[in-house]
Enzyme design. Sequence first.
Site, PDB file in Angstrom:
ATOM      1  N   GLU A 130       0.816  -1.215   0.000  1.00  0.00           N
ATOM      2  CA  GLU A 130       0.000   0.000   0.000  1.00  0.00           C
ATOM      3  C   GLU A 130       0.852   1.269   0.000  1.00  0.00           C
ATOM      4  O   GLU A 130       0.504   2.276  -0.620  1.00  0.00           O
ATOM      5  CB  GLU A 130      -0.935   0.056   1.205  1.00  0.00           C
ATOM      6  N   ASP A 135      -0.520  -4.948   3.191  1.00  0.00           N
ATOM      7  CA  ASP A 135      -1.041  -3.734   3.805  1.00  0.00           C
ATOM      8  C   ASP A 135      -0.405  -3.658   5.190  1.00  0.00           C
ATOM      9  O   ASP A 135      -0.755  -4.445   6.074  1.00  0.00           O
ATOM     10  CB  ASP A 135      -2.566  -3.757   3.918  1.00  0.00           C
ATOM     11  N   ILE A 173      -0.606  -1.483   7.690  1.00  0.00           N
ATOM     12  CA  ILE A 173      -1.612  -1.222   8.714  1.00  0.00           C
ATOM     13  C   ILE A 173      -2.937  -0.982   7.993  1.00  0.00           C
ATOM     14  O   ILE A 173      -3.148   0.089   7.418  1.00  0.00           O
ATOM     15  CB  ILE A 173      -1.278  -0.014   9.604  1.00  0.00           C
ATOM     16  N   ASP A 174      -3.811  -1.971   8.006  1.00  0.00           N
ATOM     17  CA  ASP A 174      -5.136  -1.789   7.434  1.00  0.00           C
ATOM     18  C   ASP A 174      -6.032  -1.286   8.556  1.00  0.00           C
ATOM     19  O   ASP A 174      -6.161  -1.936   9.584  1.00  0.00           O
ATOM     20  CB  ASP A 174      -5.679  -3.092   6.852  1.00  0.00           C
ATOM     21  N   THR A 232      -5.762   2.395   9.245  1.00  0.00           N
ATOM     22  CA  THR A 232      -4.845   3.411   9.776  1.00  0.00           C
ATOM     23  C   THR A 232      -5.560   4.466  10.602  1.00  0.00           C
ATOM     24  O   THR A 232      -5.035   4.915  11.626  1.00  0.00           O
ATOM     25  CB  THR A 232      -4.068   4.066   8.610  1.00  0.00           C
ATOM     26  N   ASP A 274      -6.084  -4.248   0.676  1.00  0.00           N
ATOM     27  CA  ASP A 274      -7.121  -4.254   1.723  1.00  0.00           C
ATOM     28  C   ASP A 274      -7.735  -5.648   1.892  1.00  0.00           C
ATOM     29  O   ASP A 274      -8.137  -6.031   2.974  1.00  0.00           O
ATOM     30  CB  ASP A 274      -8.263  -3.304   1.357  1.00  0.00           C
TER      31      ASP A 274
HETATM   32  C1  LIP Z   1      -9.200   1.106   5.006  1.00  0.00           C
HETATM   33  C2  LIP Z   1     -10.061  -0.073   4.664  1.00  0.00           C
HETATM   34  C3  LIP Z   1     -11.513   0.166   5.096  1.00  0.00           C
HETATM   35  C4  LIP Z   1     -12.046   1.296   4.370  1.00  0.00           C
HETATM   36  C5  LIP Z   1     -11.211   2.491   4.686  1.00  0.00           C
HETATM   37  C6  LIP Z   1      -9.748   2.253   4.303  1.00  0.00           C
HETATM   38  P1  LIP Z   1      -6.611   1.697   5.120  1.00  0.00           P
HETATM   39  O1  LIP Z   1      -7.903   0.866   4.583  1.00  0.00           O
HETATM   40  O2  LIP Z   1      -9.577  -1.169   5.312  1.00  0.00           O
HETATM   41  O3  LIP Z   1     -12.317  -0.928   4.822  1.00  0.00           O
HETATM   42  O4  LIP Z   1     -13.383   1.502   4.698  1.00  0.00           O
HETATM   43  O5  LIP Z   1     -11.729   3.568   3.998  1.00  0.00           O
HETATM   44  O6  LIP Z   1      -9.639   2.075   2.927  1.00  0.00           O
HETATM   45  O7  LIP Z   1      -6.593   2.970   4.315  1.00  0.00           O
HETATM   46  O8  LIP Z   1      -6.741   1.968   6.563  1.00  0.00           O
HETATM   47  O9  LIP Z   1      -5.445   0.812   4.786  1.00  0.00           O
END
Ligand code: LIP
Length: 277
Positions: free
Chosen positions: A78, A94, A96-97, A99, A226
Amino acid sequence: MTTTPDAPPPDPAALLGLAVDVAREAGGLVARGRASAAEQVDVKSSPVDLVTAVDRACEELVVRRLLAARPDDGLLGEEGGERTGTSGVRWVVDPIDGTTNFVYGLPAYAVSIAAEVDGRVEAGVVLNPATGELWSATRGGGATLQAGDADPVPLAVGAPASLGEALVATGFGYGAEQRRVQGAVVAELLPQVRDIRRHGSAALDLCSVAAGRVDAYYELHLNPWDHAAGALVAAEAGAVVTGLPGRPFARPLGIAVAPSVAEPFVALLDRLHPDTV
Ligand code: LIP
Protein backbone atom coordinates in the site's frame (compact mmCIF):
# COMPACT_ATOMS: atom_id res chain seq x y z
CA MET A 1 5.58 -13.35 -14.14
CA THR A 2 4.66 -17.03 -13.71
CA THR A 3 6.23 -19.99 -11.99
CA THR A 4 8.83 -21.72 -14.17
CA PRO A 5 7.31 -25.00 -15.46
CA ASP A 6 10.20 -27.25 -14.30
CA ALA A 7 10.45 -25.62 -10.82
CA PRO A 8 8.35 -27.26 -8.05
CA PRO A 9 5.25 -25.12 -7.30
CA PRO A 10 5.70 -22.98 -4.19
CA ASP A 11 4.27 -24.71 -1.11
CA PRO A 12 1.37 -22.61 0.27
CA ALA A 13 2.04 -23.86 3.82
CA ALA A 14 5.66 -22.69 3.58
CA LEU A 15 4.55 -19.32 2.18
CA LEU A 16 2.08 -19.01 5.06
CA GLY A 17 4.75 -19.91 7.62
CA LEU A 18 6.95 -17.09 6.33
CA ALA A 19 4.02 -14.65 6.23
CA VAL A 20 3.05 -15.48 9.83
CA ASP A 21 6.60 -15.00 11.14
CA VAL A 22 6.93 -11.66 9.34
CA ALA A 23 3.45 -10.51 10.40
CA ARG A 24 4.26 -11.24 14.04
CA GLU A 25 7.48 -9.21 13.89
CA ALA A 26 5.70 -6.38 12.05
CA GLY A 27 2.86 -6.51 14.57
CA GLY A 28 5.39 -5.88 17.32
CA LEU A 29 6.69 -2.80 15.52
CA VAL A 30 3.12 -1.50 15.06
CA ALA A 31 2.22 -2.12 18.72
CA ARG A 32 5.34 -0.25 19.91
CA GLY A 33 4.48 2.65 17.58
CA ARG A 34 0.86 3.00 18.70
CA ALA A 35 1.43 5.52 21.49
CA SER A 36 3.22 7.96 19.17
CA ALA A 37 1.09 7.21 16.07
CA ALA A 38 -0.55 10.61 15.96
CA GLU A 39 2.77 12.48 16.06
CA GLN A 40 3.80 11.76 12.46
CA VAL A 41 0.73 11.69 10.23
CA ASP A 42 0.52 12.63 6.55
CA VAL A 43 -2.47 12.59 4.19
CA LYS A 44 -2.68 10.75 0.85
CA SER A 45 -5.65 10.77 -1.60
CA SER A 46 -7.79 13.10 0.53
CA PRO A 47 -7.65 14.99 3.87
CA VAL A 48 -9.15 11.91 5.60
CA ASP A 49 -6.83 9.34 3.97
CA LEU A 50 -4.09 9.08 6.60
CA VAL A 51 -0.62 7.47 6.63
CA THR A 52 1.76 7.41 9.58
CA ALA A 53 5.50 6.93 9.91
CA VAL A 54 4.65 3.54 11.46
CA ASP A 55 2.75 2.43 8.31
CA ARG A 56 5.88 3.19 6.27
CA ALA A 57 8.33 1.60 8.74
CA CYS A 58 6.14 -1.49 8.96
CA GLU A 59 5.98 -1.91 5.17
CA GLU A 60 9.74 -1.41 4.93
CA LEU A 61 10.32 -4.17 7.51
CA VAL A 62 7.87 -6.59 5.84
CA VAL A 63 9.39 -6.04 2.40
CA ARG A 64 12.93 -6.49 3.74
CA ARG A 65 12.07 -9.74 5.53
CA LEU A 66 10.07 -11.29 2.69
CA LEU A 67 12.66 -10.50 0.02
CA ALA A 68 15.53 -11.63 2.25
CA ALA A 69 13.82 -15.03 2.48
CA ARG A 70 12.61 -15.14 -1.15
CA PRO A 71 14.69 -12.70 -3.29
CA ASP A 72 13.05 -13.66 -6.62
CA ASP A 73 9.49 -12.80 -5.53
CA GLY A 74 7.35 -9.84 -6.62
CA LEU A 75 5.58 -7.42 -4.34
CA LEU A 76 2.72 -4.92 -4.08
CA GLY A 77 2.45 -2.78 -0.96
CA GLU A 78 0.00 0.00 0.00
CA GLU A 79 2.75 2.45 0.85
CA GLY A 80 4.48 2.22 -2.48
CA GLY A 81 6.32 -1.07 -2.37
CA GLU A 82 6.11 -2.52 -5.90
CA ARG A 83 8.41 -5.04 -7.55
CA THR A 84 8.20 -7.52 -10.41
CA GLY A 85 9.71 -10.90 -9.53
CA THR A 86 10.76 -13.97 -11.49
CA SER A 87 9.49 -16.72 -9.18
CA GLY A 88 5.76 -16.54 -9.95
CA VAL A 89 5.08 -15.53 -6.33
CA ARG A 90 3.91 -11.99 -5.48
CA TRP A 91 3.35 -10.68 -1.95
CA VAL A 92 0.42 -8.26 -1.41
CA VAL A 93 0.99 -6.19 1.74
CA ASP A 94 -1.04 -3.73 3.81
CA PRO A 95 1.27 -2.69 6.68
CA ILE A 96 -1.61 -1.22 8.71
CA ASP A 97 -5.14 -1.79 7.43
CA GLY A 98 -7.33 0.56 9.44
CA THR A 99 -4.85 3.41 9.78
CA THR A 100 -7.49 5.86 11.01
CA ASN A 101 -8.30 3.46 13.88
CA PHE A 102 -4.55 3.14 14.57
CA VAL A 103 -4.13 6.91 14.83
CA TYR A 104 -7.17 7.21 17.15
CA GLY A 105 -6.20 4.17 19.26
CA LEU A 106 -9.28 2.16 18.27
CA PRO A 107 -8.13 -1.51 18.57
CA ALA A 108 -9.25 -2.52 15.07
CA TYR A 109 -6.25 -2.38 12.73
CA ALA A 110 -4.16 -5.12 11.18
CA VAL A 111 -1.02 -6.19 9.37
CA SER A 112 -2.19 -8.03 6.24
CA ILE A 113 0.12 -10.20 4.09
CA ALA A 114 -0.99 -12.42 1.20
CA ALA A 115 1.01 -14.63 -1.17
CA GLU A 116 -0.18 -14.90 -4.76
CA VAL A 117 1.09 -17.69 -7.02
CA ASP A 118 0.62 -17.02 -10.71
CA GLY A 119 -1.84 -14.24 -9.86
CA ARG A 120 -4.06 -16.17 -7.40
CA VAL A 121 -3.90 -15.79 -3.61
CA GLU A 122 -2.78 -19.12 -2.10
CA ALA A 123 -1.94 -18.07 1.46
CA GLY A 124 -2.84 -15.15 3.71
CA VAL A 125 -2.45 -13.82 7.25
CA VAL A 126 -4.17 -10.94 9.07
CA LEU A 127 -2.76 -9.97 12.49
CA ASN A 128 -4.42 -7.44 14.81
CA PRO A 129 -1.54 -6.18 17.01
CA ALA A 130 -4.00 -4.58 19.47
CA THR A 131 -5.82 -7.85 20.26
CA GLY A 132 -3.12 -10.39 19.38
CA GLU A 133 -5.57 -12.21 17.11
CA LEU A 134 -4.00 -13.89 14.09
CA TRP A 135 -6.20 -15.07 11.23
CA SER A 136 -4.71 -17.28 8.54
CA ALA A 137 -5.58 -19.54 5.64
CA THR A 138 -4.21 -21.47 2.69
CA ARG A 139 -6.32 -22.22 -0.39
CA GLY A 140 -8.03 -25.56 0.16
CA GLY A 141 -6.42 -25.77 3.61
CA GLY A 142 -9.13 -24.06 5.65
CA ALA A 143 -8.92 -20.96 7.88
CA THR A 144 -8.03 -20.57 11.54
CA LEU A 145 -7.93 -17.96 14.28
CA GLN A 146 -5.16 -17.99 16.89
CA ALA A 147 -5.75 -15.73 19.89
CA GLY A 148 -2.40 -14.99 21.54
CA ASP A 149 -0.63 -18.25 22.46
CA ALA A 150 -3.81 -20.35 22.40
CA ASP A 151 -4.13 -23.16 19.88
CA PRO A 152 -5.51 -22.10 16.48
CA VAL A 153 -9.23 -22.82 16.09
CA PRO A 154 -10.87 -23.64 12.74
CA LEU A 155 -13.20 -20.93 11.45
CA ALA A 156 -16.73 -21.28 10.11
CA VAL A 157 -19.16 -18.61 8.98
CA GLY A 158 -22.52 -18.04 10.63
CA ALA A 159 -25.92 -19.21 9.30
CA PRO A 160 -28.46 -16.43 9.75
CA ALA A 161 -32.00 -17.67 9.03
CA SER A 162 -32.93 -14.65 6.93
CA LEU A 163 -31.53 -11.42 5.49
CA GLY A 164 -33.55 -9.48 8.06
CA GLU A 165 -31.53 -11.21 10.78
CA ALA A 166 -28.14 -10.64 9.14
CA LEU A 167 -25.54 -8.42 10.82
CA VAL A 168 -23.75 -6.57 8.03
CA ALA A 169 -20.37 -4.81 8.04
CA THR A 170 -19.32 -2.22 5.49
CA GLY A 171 -16.83 0.58 4.89
CA PHE A 172 -16.50 3.92 3.13
CA GLY A 173 -13.93 5.38 0.81
CA TYR A 174 -11.96 8.59 1.27
CA GLY A 175 -13.71 10.75 -1.36
CA ALA A 176 -16.63 12.95 -0.23
CA GLU A 177 -18.83 12.16 -3.28
CA GLN A 178 -18.14 8.42 -2.97
CA ARG A 179 -19.07 8.60 0.72
CA ARG A 180 -22.35 10.37 -0.15
CA VAL A 181 -23.25 7.49 -2.50
CA GLN A 182 -22.16 4.84 0.04
CA GLY A 183 -24.18 6.58 2.79
CA ALA A 184 -27.30 6.49 0.62
CA VAL A 185 -26.85 2.72 0.09
CA VAL A 186 -26.57 2.16 3.85
CA ALA A 187 -29.78 4.17 4.42
CA GLU A 188 -31.64 1.82 2.06
CA LEU A 189 -30.00 -1.35 3.40
CA LEU A 190 -30.39 -0.67 7.15
CA PRO A 191 -34.18 -1.32 7.42
CA GLN A 192 -33.72 -4.65 5.61
CA VAL A 193 -31.02 -6.25 7.82
CA ARG A 194 -30.40 -6.81 11.55
CA ASP A 195 -27.88 -3.94 11.85
CA ILE A 196 -24.76 -2.38 10.37
CA ARG A 197 -21.19 -2.44 11.73
CA ARG A 198 -18.42 -0.08 10.56
CA HIS A 199 -15.13 -1.52 11.92
CA GLY A 200 -12.80 0.57 9.74
CA SER A 201 -10.62 -2.27 8.40
CA ALA A 202 -11.60 -4.36 5.37
CA ALA A 203 -9.13 -7.08 6.38
CA LEU A 204 -10.74 -7.41 9.83
CA ASP A 205 -14.26 -7.12 8.39
CA LEU A 206 -13.54 -10.10 6.09
CA CYS A 207 -12.08 -12.07 9.00
CA SER A 208 -15.15 -11.19 11.08
CA VAL A 209 -17.32 -12.84 8.42
CA ALA A 210 -15.04 -15.89 8.61
CA ALA A 211 -15.56 -16.11 12.39
CA GLY A 212 -19.32 -15.50 12.26
CA ARG A 213 -18.88 -12.20 14.15
CA VAL A 214 -20.86 -10.63 11.32
CA ASP A 215 -22.92 -12.42 8.69
CA ALA A 216 -21.93 -10.31 5.69
CA TYR A 217 -19.59 -7.58 4.49
CA TYR A 218 -19.55 -5.44 1.39
CA GLU A 219 -17.48 -2.44 0.25
CA LEU A 220 -16.86 -0.51 -2.96
CA HIS A 221 -13.48 0.16 -4.58
CA LEU A 222 -11.25 -1.83 -2.24
CA ASN A 223 -7.56 -1.98 -3.07
CA PRO A 224 -5.85 -5.39 -3.48
CA TRP A 225 -3.88 -4.91 -0.24
CA ASP A 226 -7.12 -4.25 1.72
CA HIS A 227 -8.64 -7.63 0.83
CA ALA A 228 -6.04 -10.10 -0.53
CA ALA A 229 -5.49 -12.04 2.72
CA GLY A 230 -8.87 -11.45 4.39
CA ALA A 231 -10.89 -12.61 1.37
CA LEU A 232 -9.05 -15.96 1.39
CA VAL A 233 -9.68 -16.35 5.13
CA ALA A 234 -13.41 -15.67 4.56
CA ALA A 235 -13.64 -18.05 1.58
CA GLU A 236 -11.80 -20.85 3.42
CA ALA A 237 -14.25 -20.43 6.36
CA GLY A 238 -17.15 -21.06 3.98
CA ALA A 239 -18.23 -17.54 2.99
CA VAL A 240 -19.51 -16.75 -0.49
CA VAL A 241 -16.85 -14.30 -1.72
CA THR A 242 -18.07 -12.59 -4.86
CA GLY A 243 -18.82 -9.37 -6.73
CA LEU A 244 -22.13 -8.18 -8.13
CA PRO A 245 -23.79 -10.67 -10.52
CA GLY A 246 -21.38 -11.49 -13.35
CA ARG A 247 -18.57 -9.45 -11.75
CA PRO A 248 -15.48 -10.63 -9.87
CA PHE A 249 -14.85 -9.73 -6.22
CA ALA A 250 -13.96 -6.05 -5.68
CA ARG A 251 -14.58 -5.13 -9.29
CA PRO A 252 -15.85 -2.79 -8.05
CA LEU A 253 -17.90 -4.25 -5.18
CA GLY A 254 -16.37 -6.73 -2.75
CA ILE A 255 -18.91 -9.04 -1.05
CA ALA A 256 -18.36 -11.78 1.55
CA VAL A 257 -21.49 -13.36 2.99
CA ALA A 258 -22.78 -16.44 4.81
CA PRO A 259 -24.24 -18.92 2.23
CA SER A 260 -27.62 -19.00 4.03
CA VAL A 261 -28.36 -15.40 2.96
CA ALA A 262 -25.99 -14.96 0.00
CA GLU A 263 -28.63 -14.92 -2.74
CA PRO A 264 -30.95 -12.27 -1.23
CA PHE A 265 -27.98 -10.20 -0.02
CA VAL A 266 -26.29 -10.06 -3.44
CA ALA A 267 -29.64 -9.35 -5.12
CA LEU A 268 -30.28 -6.47 -2.72
CA LEU A 269 -26.81 -4.98 -3.27
CA ASP A 270 -27.34 -5.29 -7.03
CA ARG A 271 -30.55 -3.26 -6.77
CA LEU A 272 -28.82 -0.68 -4.55
CA HIS A 273 -25.86 -0.23 -6.93
CA PRO A 274 -27.64 0.42 -10.25
CA ASP A 275 -25.04 2.83 -11.60
CA THR A 276 -21.99 0.99 -10.33
CA VAL A 277 -19.42 0.82 -13.12
C1 LIP B 1 -9.20 1.11 5.01
C2 LIP B 1 -10.06 -0.07 4.66
C3 LIP B 1 -11.51 0.17 5.10
C4 LIP B 1 -12.05 1.30 4.37
C5 LIP B 1 -11.21 2.49 4.69
C6 LIP B 1 -9.75 2.25 4.30
P1 LIP B 1 -6.61 1.70 5.12
O1 LIP B 1 -7.90 0.87 4.58
O2 LIP B 1 -9.58 -1.17 5.31
O3 LIP B 1 -12.32 -0.93 4.82
O4 LIP B 1 -13.38 1.50 4.70
O5 LIP B 1 -11.73 3.57 4.00
O6 LIP B 1 -9.64 2.07 2.93
O7 LIP B 1 -6.59 2.97 4.31
O8 LIP B 1 -6.74 1.97 6.56
O9 LIP B 1 -5.45 0.81 4.79
